[in-house]
Structures are given as C-alpha cells and as structure tokens.
Design an enzyme around this catalytic site. Structure first.
Site, PDB file in Angstrom:
ATOM      1  N   HIS A 168       0.865  -1.179   0.000  1.00  0.00           N
ATOM      2  CA  HIS A 168       0.000   0.000   0.000  1.00  0.00           C
ATOM      3  C   HIS A 168       0.903   1.232   0.000  1.00  0.00           C
ATOM      4  O   HIS A 168       1.549   1.533   1.012  1.00  0.00           O
ATOM      5  CB  HIS A 168      -0.918  -0.021   1.211  1.00  0.00           C
ATOM      6  CG  HIS A 168      -1.819  -1.222   1.254  1.00  0.00           C
ATOM      7  ND1 HIS A 168      -2.229  -1.821   2.420  1.00  0.00           N
ATOM      8  CD2 HIS A 168      -2.379  -1.940   0.242  1.00  0.00           C
ATOM      9  CE1 HIS A 168      -3.004  -2.848   2.134  1.00  0.00           C
ATOM     10  NE2 HIS A 168      -3.110  -2.944   0.826  1.00  0.00           N
ATOM     11  N   GLU A 171       1.538   4.082   2.680  1.00  0.00           N
ATOM     12  CA  GLU A 171       2.074   3.702   3.985  1.00  0.00           C
ATOM     13  C   GLU A 171       3.598   3.840   3.969  1.00  0.00           C
ATOM     14  O   GLU A 171       4.351   2.871   4.053  1.00  0.00           O
ATOM     15  CB  GLU A 171       1.596   2.287   4.331  1.00  0.00           C
ATOM     16  CG  GLU A 171       0.075   2.238   4.432  1.00  0.00           C
ATOM     17  CD  GLU A 171      -0.516   0.833   4.416  1.00  0.00           C
ATOM     18  OE1 GLU A 171       0.249  -0.142   4.563  1.00  0.00           O
ATOM     19  OE2 GLU A 171      -1.746   0.714   4.243  1.00  0.00           O
ATOM     20  N   HIS A 261       3.601  -2.577   6.933  1.00  0.00           N
ATOM     21  CA  HIS A 261       2.481  -1.693   6.582  1.00  0.00           C
ATOM     22  C   HIS A 261       2.371  -0.534   7.571  1.00  0.00           C
ATOM     23  O   HIS A 261       3.115  -0.430   8.536  1.00  0.00           O
ATOM     24  CB  HIS A 261       1.171  -2.490   6.627  1.00  0.00           C
ATOM     25  CG  HIS A 261       0.957  -3.396   5.464  1.00  0.00           C
ATOM     26  ND1 HIS A 261       0.124  -3.099   4.419  1.00  0.00           N
ATOM     27  CD2 HIS A 261       1.471  -4.618   5.191  1.00  0.00           C
ATOM     28  CE1 HIS A 261       0.125  -4.092   3.548  1.00  0.00           C
ATOM     29  NE2 HIS A 261       0.941  -5.030   3.999  1.00  0.00           N
ATOM     30  N   GLU A 337       2.231  -3.622  11.481  1.00  0.00           N
ATOM     31  CA  GLU A 337       1.514  -2.364  11.291  1.00  0.00           C
ATOM     32  C   GLU A 337       2.085  -1.289  12.204  1.00  0.00           C
ATOM     33  O   GLU A 337       2.262  -1.504  13.401  1.00  0.00           O
ATOM     34  CB  GLU A 337       0.023  -2.544  11.595  1.00  0.00           C
ATOM     35  CG  GLU A 337      -0.697  -3.540  10.699  1.00  0.00           C
ATOM     36  CD  GLU A 337      -1.063  -2.980   9.332  1.00  0.00           C
ATOM     37  OE1 GLU A 337      -0.793  -1.770   9.084  1.00  0.00           O
ATOM     38  OE2 GLU A 337      -1.629  -3.734   8.518  1.00  0.00           O
TER      39      GLU A 337
END
Length: 376
Positions: A168, A171, A261, A337
């Site tokens: 993504h 990010e 991420h 994350e």
C-alpha cells in the site's frame, strides 16, 4: 507573493477548490484525489508557497468519504520546511473536514499524511545497498508504469527470510522501516547482522508498489488494484508486482516473512498473523507467538493489546500475502503495522510516529529474529 498550492511531484496528491487571501490570513479548501480507477483515498502530499509569516488554515473537506474515516480523529498532519524533518502540525477533525493550521517561517512548506519516502530516495537506497559487501541486487521485472521492481538479497544461511513493504504505497513508514533494517543487516560490525547472515538468506523488496508511490496513491497500483488482495491469483496484466515477487518466492521458498504496513486508525504498533489458514501447525503458531511476545518485551514501541480481529479456523483470506505465504510454504508469516497517528503508549508531541522510529523498529525486529532464527 501569490499564494500557491501544488502537488505535481513525486507522491503528490491534492486538489485545490479555493484559496482566499485576506488581511486576516490565508484559507484554502482542498480535496484528496482518489487513487486511479479506485475509490480509495486518504494519502495527501502538497506544497504551500508564498505564505511565510502568515496565519494559514487548510481545510481538506472530503475526509468523511475517505478509505478510513476513523483514521482522522486524533490524527495530526506532518509538515516540513526542509523535507528532512517532519513535525506534527496543529490539526483537528470535525464534520468530515480535516483542518490544518500553521504559520510557516518559509515561503515553501510541505504537508503530507506521513513523512514521504520518495522514489528518488528509494533509488538512492537501492544504489547504496547494492554496493554493500555481500548484497546482490536483482530487478524482478517492470511495473505497469515501466518502473523497476527491486529485490536485494544478503546472507548465506539456509533459512529463507522475506521482508517486503509498501504494498500500500501511502504507507510510507514501511519503507523508512526498510531503511533501518537494511542499515543494520549490512553492518559488518553488528553482531546481530553477522549472525543473521550466517543463519539465513534475506530477500528484501523495499517497495512493492513503485507506481502507486509515485502517483500519490493510498492503497493501489497503476491499475487501481489493491496488491494485498492478489496473492492467490496474481497476473501480469493487473498485479505484476505480486506476480513477480511470488514467483521469486517460489524459487527460494519462504521460512519467515514480514509484510510491513501502516494503519490509519489504531495509534499503536502491532502484528497480524495467519491464525485462520487451513493447514496451520502448532510449530508455526508457537514461533509466531514467541516472536510477537519477544518483540513486545524488547521495545516499548510495540504492544499486543491493540490490533486486528483474529480469523477463525479455516477462514483466513488467502488473497492476502501473510495468509498465502503461511499456507503456501508453511512459513512463519506476519504483517507489521505502524501508526499514522502517534503511538499512544509512548507519544512524541513534536514528531509523533516518525521515520526515525520506523527505522529503529526495523533494527529491533531483526534483533528479535536473531533470537529465534534457528527455530524458524
């Protein structure tokens, strides 16, 4: 000077609706532009010019319809006058509008959803890393926009470790993490790095989505495809990035994998695993839990209380890379994350979650891996 707002540069994204320049100050109404051929949007990155010493109010008015509207409450935009140091700006969110207030000292100031990691910096990272002793660079192929998809390999050990980031593209903290990890892994004087290279061969893709990164997308590639929903059946027509990386993984096998991420809404660093895959084993799960719990013990920037719901048995989405790799290879796989907001357990009023903290976390993650590499 005339007030100007522009985003026609690497990873730029904003649409100007209006600019009002009055004796009281400058106010602009703005919109974030959707990813091409997609409804995703949340990433913004633009330059404000001509406002030195002025009171400025920037209102991004379409935030309610963004990909993750829960990401806006408690969030602070990042701003920089030198494009090196990115500070948190005075920011609030109400009624679908994100309002950023500043009084810049310079006539050129950049604002972004998070500190950008440009494609130029990516090429500098690849050039630097490829020149380090023992590092092999391989171009896996080209993206839909014709950009190279880069992989770096280092180490001579039997375990195959895959680290990959920025599926993504918005990010950007994920590639700052990669920069820190590569700095440690290529340091010949670092005992952790020397031990890891002896026990494992690392295959590293610092940026899985160059096209989305350069285009200023939040979540998709040049075809509007979310790469982390393509791992079950990628194609060169829609998702060449996944097709090429998965093919390289098939060549080497995968013992350990980390997909890096950023999360819009949760103000913490956390891991997501593969608990719902059909063929899960006690060994996979125990090593994953050991890694997660050891990381929590080693760094205050990581925690285990907050995170995503765990999939029930047999219900994992195999289109997502962590689940696909755990199922396909029997690997210990995980998704890391990091927050766009600050880390609420250890807040930093000036910088929030930052490139420096992302890079340090990359180094810390390698140290934890060294504690259990023989059990992977």
């Amino acid at each position: 000077m005339t007030i100007s707002i522009s985003s026609a540069f690497d990873s730029g994204n904003i649409r100007v609706l209006s600019i009002t320049d009055s004796p009281e100050g400058v106010r602009a109404e703005l919109e974030i532009v959707k990813d091409k051929d997609s409804d995703f949007y949340q990433w913004f990155h633009f330059r404000l010019a001509g406002a030195a010493g002025r009171e400025v109010e920037l209102a991004i008015v379409n935030c309610a319809g963004s990909a993750y509207p829960d990401g806006w409450p408690g969030y602070k935009a990042r701003m920089s006058e030198d494009r090196e140091n990115w500070l948190q700006a005075d920011t609030d969110y109400a009624d679908g509008t994100l309002t950023i207030r500043l009084s810049p000292d310079s006539n050129a100031v950049w604002l972004a959803y998070f500190a950008p990691y440009s494609m130029e910096r990516h090429h500098d990272l690849i050039a630097w890393a490829a020149c380090q002793p023992g590092v092999e660079h391989r171009e896996l192929g080209l993206t839909l926009d014709g950009q190279p998809l880069d992989m770096l390999s280092v180490g001579e050990g039997p375990k195959n470790v895959w680290l990959y980031a920025r599926q993504h593209p918005g990010e950007s903290m994920a590639e700052w993490w990669m920069e820190g990890a590569l700095e440690r892994l290529t340091d010949d004087e670092d005992a952790v790095a020397r031990y890891l290279r002896q026990k494992a061969t690392f295959h590293i893709v610092p940026n899985m989505n160059p096209d989305g990164s350069r285009r200023g997308h939040l979540r998709t590639n040049a075809a509007g495809i979310n790469l982390n929903r393509e791992w079950h059946e990628p194609s060169m027509d829609k998702s060449p990035e996944v097709y090429l990386v998965r093919a390289a993984m098939d060549e080497t096998g995968v013992d350990f994998a980390m997909d890096v991420h950023g999360d819009e809404a949760i103000p913490a660093v956390f891991l997501a695993g593969f608990e719902g895959i059909p063929s899960i084993t006690d060994r996979q799960l125990s090593v994953y839990h050991r890694y997660r719990d050891t990381l929590a013990a080693r760094t205050p920037d990581f925690q285990t209380r907050l995170g995503y719901p765990v999939a029930s048995g047999g219900k994992a989405n195999l289109a997502m890379s962590t689940n696909q790799l755990a199922e396909r290879f029997g690997a210990v796989a995980m998704t890391l994350e990091m927050p766009f907001k600050d880390n609420d357990d250890l807040p930093d009023a000036d910088f929030g979650w930052s490139p420096a903290r992302s890079a340090q976390l990359g180094k810390d993650c390698l140290a934890v891996l060294a504690e259990m590499i023989e059990d992977i």
